[in-house]
Design an enzyme around this catalytic site. Structure first.
Site, PDB file in Angstrom:
ATOM      1  N   CYS A 256      -2.000  10.077   3.186  1.00  0.00           N
ATOM      2  CA  CYS A 256      -0.531  10.124   3.076  1.00  0.00           C
ATOM      3  C   CYS A 256      -0.082   9.095   2.040  1.00  0.00           C
ATOM      4  CB  CYS A 256       0.136   9.884   4.426  1.00  0.00           C
ATOM      5  SG  CYS A 256      -0.387  11.078   5.663  1.00  0.00           S
ATOM      6  N   ALA A 258       1.361   9.323  -1.294  1.00  0.00           N
ATOM      7  CA  ALA A 258       2.399   9.390  -2.334  1.00  0.00           C
ATOM      8  C   ALA A 258       3.716   8.735  -1.868  1.00  0.00           C
ATOM      9  CB  ALA A 258       2.662  10.857  -2.671  1.00  0.00           C
ATOM     10  N   LYS A 262       0.970   1.835  -1.991  1.00  0.00           N
ATOM     11  CA  LYS A 262      -0.204   1.200  -1.367  1.00  0.00           C
ATOM     12  C   LYS A 262      -1.474   1.561  -2.126  1.00  0.00           C
ATOM     13  CE  LYS A 262       2.342   1.123   2.923  1.00  0.00           C
ATOM     14  NZ  LYS A 262       3.487   1.937   2.425  1.00  0.00           N
ATOM     15  N   CYS A 371       6.695   3.032   8.875  1.00  0.00           N
ATOM     16  CA  CYS A 371       7.927   2.288   8.572  1.00  0.00           C
ATOM     17  C   CYS A 371       8.979   2.660   9.620  1.00  0.00           C
ATOM     18  CB  CYS A 371       8.411   2.586   7.157  1.00  0.00           C
ATOM     19  SG  CYS A 371       8.640   4.335   6.809  1.00  0.00           S
TER      20      CYS A 371
END
Ligand SMILES: C[S@@+](CC[C@H](N)C(=O)[O-])C[C@H]1O[C@@H](n2cnc3c(N)ncnc32)[C@H](O)[C@@H]1O
Length: 444
Positions: A256, A258, A262, A371
Site C-alpha cells: 500500500c 502510493a 515511505k 493514520c
C-alpha cells in the site's frame, strides 16, 4: 438566454472571482454527494476550470475552510433557514462556501454575499437568489454570536467522532479537535542534511529530523524541489518507516505504497524496495516521485492480497484506513466517512496484515501502521494479530525511536501520535494522528 450569456462570461478569465466561487461550491457539493475526497475532486474540477494559480488557490482555501468549520457553518445555516439545511448538495455547497468566506476568510462580507447571489443566478437557481442574499447577510450580522457558540469538539466534529475520541482519549479529545481546526504546517523529509535544508527553506528541524515550514509557498517553487532534495511528508507519517531500520542491500516490501512517502524513506537508506499498490493513478504518482528523487524502486500494480513474492527481510504495511488522524489536512474526511465504514476497513486491514505476515522471513521485521485515531484500526488490530500469529513477537519501540516525542510511545511499545502532540521543538503546529507497531518473526 440571459443566463446562458452570463454563464459564458463568468467562465472566462474576465470573471475569475465568480469562477473561483463556482469551483469551490461545486467541489464541496460533489464531495458531499459522492462522499469522495476533496483533494481528488478538487484536482479534477480545477483542471476543467480556466483559473490561474491564485484564483484556484482561493477556491481551494474556501473549500477546505468550509469542511474545517463545517459543523459551525451547517448549524448557522440550519438555525437561519425555516426548512433546515438544504438536502440538495449543490445548494448546500453554494450557501456553505458563502458562509465560510464571511465567517472565516478575509473576504469582505458584501463581496461574499454578492458573489453567492450571482452564483445562484448563474447556476440555474434565480428563484433562490433572494434567500441566499437574506441568509448570508444575516450570518454576516450575527457573526459574533455564531463564533461564540462554535466549540471545536461539540460543533466542528461529527457527533460519532467526538463520542469515540472522548471515550478513548478522555481529556485530550478537545485538544485533538482544536488541532484539527488549526490546520497543518508543511512538513518535509529530506534525503540528507536537514539543518542545511531548514536554513535554505526558512524552516526548522524538528527533534525527529523532519523539516517544518510555516510559510506557504507553492511546493514546486521551493529550493530543492527540482533536484529531489526532499519530499512532502507529515512529521508523524515519517516515523513508521524508520522503525524498520532498513539497511543497504536488504530486501524490503512496502505494501500500500502510493504516493510513496515511505517508499522514498526506505529506498534512500539503500534498501532494495518493492512498492505495491493497486491504484494505477497513485502508482504513477509514486513512480514520478521516485524519478524526481532519483531513487530506484521496483513497483507492482496489484492487490496486495493477490501478491506472490518470496519473503522479505522487512515488510511495511501502511494500511488503508478511516484516515481520522489526518483531519488537520483533510477535514472533508470527517464529514464523508461514517462509523459504519469502520468494520469493513478493519476486516481489510486484518487480511492485509495476515498477508504481510506471510511475506516476512523468519527473523524479519514487520511494521504495521495507519493514520487513524480509532483503536480498532490500531491497538486492537495488532492485539488480535498477535493472537492469530504466535510466530510473531512485538519489537517494542522506546523513547529513542521517537526523539522528543516520548509521550507517543504506549506502555506496550506501540506508537500513538495525536494531532495536538509536539512541544516547542515541534513548532507547536501538531502532527497527524498515527498508530504504528513493530514485530519480529521468530526463527523457524
Ligand atoms: C494510506 S495510503 C498509503 C500511503 C503511502 N504508504 C505513503 O506513505 O505515501 C493507502 C494506499 O493503499 C492502497 N491500497 C488500498 N487497498 C489496497 C490493496 N488491497 N492492495 C494494494 N493497495 C491497496 C491505496 O491505493 C492507497 O494508495
Amino acid at each position: 438566454m440571459a443566463k446562458a450569456a452570463f454563464s459564458r462570461t463568468s467562465r472566462s478569465p474576465a470573471d475569475p472571482g465568480l469562477a473561483s466561487r463556482r469551483l469551490a461550491a461545486h467541489a464541496v457539493a460533489e464531495v458531499l454527494r459522492r462522499r469522495a475526497s476533496l483533494d481528488e475532486t478538487f484536482e479534477r474540477l480545477a483542471r476543467q476550470a480556466t483559473l490561474d494559480e491564485r484564483d484556484a488557490g482561493l477556491a481551494r482555501a474556501i473549500a477546505v475552510t468550509t469542511f474545517r468549520r463545517f459543523g459551525t457553518i451547517r448549524t448557522a445555516l440550519t438555525e437561519r433557514l425555516a426548512k433546515g439545511p438544504p438536502k440538495d448538495e449543490a445548494f448546500l455547497g453554494l450557501l456553505a462556501t458563502g458562509a465560510a468566506q464571511i465567517l472565516f476568510l478575509d473576504v469582505p462580507d458584501h463581496a461574499a454575499v454578492d458573489l453567492a447571489v450571482r452564483l445562484a443566478r448563474t447556476e440555474g437557481r434565480p428563484g433562490l437568489a433572494g434567500l441566499v442574499n437574506a441568509v448570508l447577510r444575516r450570518i454576516a450580522r450575527e457573526r459574533d454570536t455564531i463564533l461564540a457558540g462554535s466549540d471545536p469538539l461539540r460543533v466542528d466534529t461529527p457527533e460519532w467522532l467526538a463520542r469515540r475520541w472522548s471515550r478513548h482519549y478522555g481529556a485530550a479529545a478537545p485538544a485533538i479537535a482544536e488541532a484539527h481546526r488549526a490546520g497543518g504546517s508543511l512538513d518535509l523529509s529530506v534525503r540528507s542534511d536537514p539543518a542545511l535544508w531548514a536554513e535554505r527553506l526558512g524552516g526548522t528541524v524538528l527533534a525527529t529530523g523532519t523539516v517544518r515550514l510555516t510559510q506557504r509557498t507553492p511546493i514546486r517553487e521551493l529550493p530543492g524541489y527540482g533536484e529531489g532534495a526532499w519530499w512532502v511528508q507529515d512529521a508523524a507519517a515519517a516515523l513508521p518507516a524508520r522503525f524498520l531500520a532498513a539497511g543497504p542491500g536488504e530486501r524490503v516490501i512496502d505494501l500500500c505504497a502510493a504516493p510513496g512517502g515511505k517508499t522514498a524513506q526506505l529506498a534512500s537508506r539503500g534498501a532494495h524496495v518493492v512498492a505495491v499498490d493497486r491504484s494505477e493513478a497513485r502508482l504513477k504518482r509514486l513512480r514520478e516521485n521516485m524519478e524526481r528523487l532519483q531513487l530506484s524502486v521496483e513497483t507492482r500494480m496489484t492487490d496486495v492480497l493477490a501478491l506472490h513474492e518470496e519473503p522479505f527481510d522487512a515488510v511495511l504495511l501502511d494500511a488503508p484506513c478511516s484516515a481520522t488522524g489526518t483531519l488537520r489536512r483533510n477535514p472533508d474526511a470527517a464529514w464523508t466517512k461514517r462509523e459504519s465504514d469502520l468494520s469493513q476497513l478493519v476486516e481489510l486491514q486484518t487480511r492485509l496484515l495476515d498477508k504481510a505476515a506471510a511475506l516476512t522471513r523468519p527473523e524479519g521485521r514487520l511494521v504495521y501502521c495507519t493514520c487513524s485515531l480509532e483503536p480498532e484500526e490500531g491497538e486492537r488490530q495488532v492485539a488480535a494479530f498477535l493472537e492469530r500469529h504466535p510466530e510473531f513477537v512485538p519489537a517494542p519501540l522506546g523513547p529513542d525511536d521517537v526523539p522528543g516525542l516520548s509521550e507517543a510511545v504506549t506502555p506496550e511499545g506501540w506508537l500513538r501520535t495525536l494531532p495536538h502532540y509536539g512541544g516547542p521543538q515541534f513548532g507547536g503546529t501538531g502532527m497527524d494522528g498515527f498508530f504504528a507497531a513493530r514485530f519480529r518473526r521468530r526463527s523457524v
